[in-house]
Scaffold this active site. Structure first.
Site, PDB file in Angstrom:
ATOM      1  N   LYS A 107      -4.166   6.891  -4.748  1.00  0.00           N
ATOM      2  CA  LYS A 107      -3.522   6.299  -3.578  1.00  0.00           C
ATOM      3  C   LYS A 107      -2.375   7.205  -3.167  1.00  0.00           C
ATOM      4  O   LYS A 107      -1.814   7.907  -4.015  1.00  0.00           O
ATOM      5  CB  LYS A 107      -2.979   4.907  -3.898  1.00  0.00           C
ATOM      6  CG  LYS A 107      -2.837   4.022  -2.684  1.00  0.00           C
ATOM      7  CD  LYS A 107      -4.154   3.381  -2.317  1.00  0.00           C
ATOM      8  CE  LYS A 107      -4.008   2.425  -1.161  1.00  0.00           C
ATOM      9  NZ  LYS A 107      -5.200   1.554  -1.085  1.00  0.00           N
ATOM     10  N   ASP A 147      -5.047   3.147   5.077  1.00  0.00           N
ATOM     11  CA  ASP A 147      -4.532   1.935   4.446  1.00  0.00           C
ATOM     12  C   ASP A 147      -3.491   1.373   5.415  1.00  0.00           C
ATOM     13  O   ASP A 147      -3.430   1.793   6.581  1.00  0.00           O
ATOM     14  CB  ASP A 147      -3.951   2.260   3.054  1.00  0.00           C
ATOM     15  CG  ASP A 147      -3.598   1.010   2.268  1.00  0.00           C
ATOM     16  OD1 ASP A 147      -4.518   0.269   1.878  1.00  0.00           O
ATOM     17  OD2 ASP A 147      -2.401   0.743   2.052  1.00  0.00           O
TER      18      ASP A 147
END
Ligand code: NAD
Length: 422
Positions: A107, A147
């Site tokens: 991430k 995201d």
């Protein structure tokens, strides 16, 4: 931090340890999987439109590449920090393992408010971040995606920057450096709605299992961006009624139903649910007590807390967001008999269709939307089946623990077969 001061990564570790416990994961694998492999922090300057330079801090956390390349989104939000990104990266590893797709977990993010910048400033931030990451990312090494706060346009800028930094002969083959691109630049049909579509597939599976009629359900959704709006629209098509929506600007309700399509158009045009004319404006805190069968948190982490969990009247909490429920709140939900469909299962549709996009780019193909939806449903229902099976095999109630159990067993087998180098 949560209501009792637990960091998000500590929450992620607690969940991991519970899963490790139920399957008896050996201690050495527990210590390896308890930490990300790589933590990359980049500070980079960007020219702002007022002529000054601003230094941004970006992160890329690579948690595991045991099952395949590191994979995970990039988040643009002022609250992004190392602790948050570590938690989000580990959740990506469990998600891909649970769905049995050949990806690891990663991430990234930049700590800033993208809505406060001009479009050209934002483009420079995204391109400069991509350049700063350099060869830490790569089409078979570490593959970013959108995201919270980022979107298909951000992915196209990342792809273009990366492609222009490679040699001319490789330029065509590096398209798969990011997923979640626009259709025109190599994105997959169905990627935009994939996470919401996956939420609904998982809900259908759950409804079938427990004998619940989704077509008559009432729904509350927190967050009406990519995931929240897609979930709301698809549930509405299935006959469910959207009775409350909250976002960063506030909350609205209408017990007769809010049209998810009209609201999505409104949010796209105005930036939030504020001012939507066909619903009643309510206090943000009152959102949690609106009666609805399904409560879908689809915004940030740590939203369902010890402070508001007592107000929830839903039958099931559907974790479309990552980490929306604090550890304390989850215990209370359990005591109150409210089910939780866990994030690593319910919101995995995004990474699954990202995998499809990556496959399409590898072979220069374009699949039909029907193919994408069919394959997505197949993968998610298989994961749901395995969660159901392990619950009965091990006699556990928590669907989160069960989902971790399935994911960790898969990683354990691969570690056993490959061994730990050297
Ligand atoms: P997005 O930026 O498109 O939308 C975010 C939404 O959250 C917006 O409606 C925003 O108003 C709302 N929000 C922000 N701050 C809030 C606050 N303080 N209170 C209430 N609402 C607030 O983001 P997204 O891509 O829809 O992601 C939402 C969640 O889903 C995140 O947790 C993300 O990690 C998770 N997720 C996203 C994907 C994906 O494919 N985009 C995949 C899996 C999981």
């Amino acid at each position: 931090m949560t209501d009792t001061g637990t960091s998000l990564f500590a929450t992620a570790l607690d969940q991991f340890n519970r899963g490790a416990e139920i399957i008896g994961l050996p201690d050495d694998l527990r210590s390896i999987l308890s930490q990300p492999k790589n933590e990359i922090i980049v500070n980079f300057p960007v020219l702002m439109n007022n002529g000054t330079y601003r230094v941004f801090r970006g992160y890329r956390i690579q948690h595991s590449n045991l099952l395949g390349p590191y994979k995970g989104g990039v988040r643009f939000h002022p609250m992004v920090d190392l602790d948050e990104v570590k938690a989000l990266a580990s959740w990506m590893t469990w998600k891909s393992a649970l769905c049995d797709i050949p990806f690891g977990g990663a991430k990234g993010g930049i700590s800033f408010d993208p809505t406060a910048l001009e479009a050209d400033e934002l483009e420079r931030v995204v391109r400069r971040f991509t350049h700063a990451l350099g060869t830490n990312i790569g089409p078979d090494h570490d593959i970013p995606a959108p995201d919270l706060g980022s979107n298909a346009q951000s992915m196209v800028w990342m792809m273009d920057t990366y492609a222009n930094s490679t040699g001319a002969t490789e330029r065509q083959s590096v398209k798969r450096i990011v997923t979640g691109k626009t259709l025109e630049t190599g994105g997959s049909p169905g990627r935009e709605k994939a996470t919401g579509q996956g939420v609904v597939f998982c809900l259908q599976h759950w409804a079938d299992e427990v004998g619940f009629d989704l077509s008559g359900a009432t729904v509350s959704i927190q967050g009406f961006g990519n995931v929240g709006s897609a979930t709301g629209k698809i549930l509405q098509v299935h006959g469910a009624r959207l009775v409350a929506v909250a976002d960063h600007a506030g909350a609205i309700t209408d017990e007769d139903g809010i049209d998810a399509f009209e609201l999505a158009d409104w949010v796209r045009e105005h930036g939030s649910v504020a001012g939507f004319p066909k619903a009643m404006w309510i206090d943000e805190e009152d959102f949690w007590s609106v009666p609805a069968d399904l409560l879908v948190p689809a915004a940030l982490e740590n939203q369902i807390t010890a402070a508001n969990v007592g107000r929830i009247q839903a039958r099931v909490v559907v974790e479309a967001a990552n980490g929306p429920t604090t550890l304390e709140a989850e215990k209370i939900l359990e005591q109150r008999g409210i089910e939780v469909l866990p994030d690593i299962l319910v919101n995995a549709g995004g990474v699954v269709v990202s995998y499809f996009e990556w496959l399409q780019n590898r072979s220069a193909q374009r699949w039909d939307l029907e193919d994408v939806d069919f394959k997505l449903r197949e993968i998610l229902w298989k994961a749901c089946d395995q969660v159901v099976d392990i619950r009965s095999e091990l006699g556990i109630a928590s669907r989160r623990d069960a989902a971790y159990g399935v994911a960790l067993r898969r990683l354990q087998v691969v570690y056993q077969q490959r061994g730990i180098f050297p």
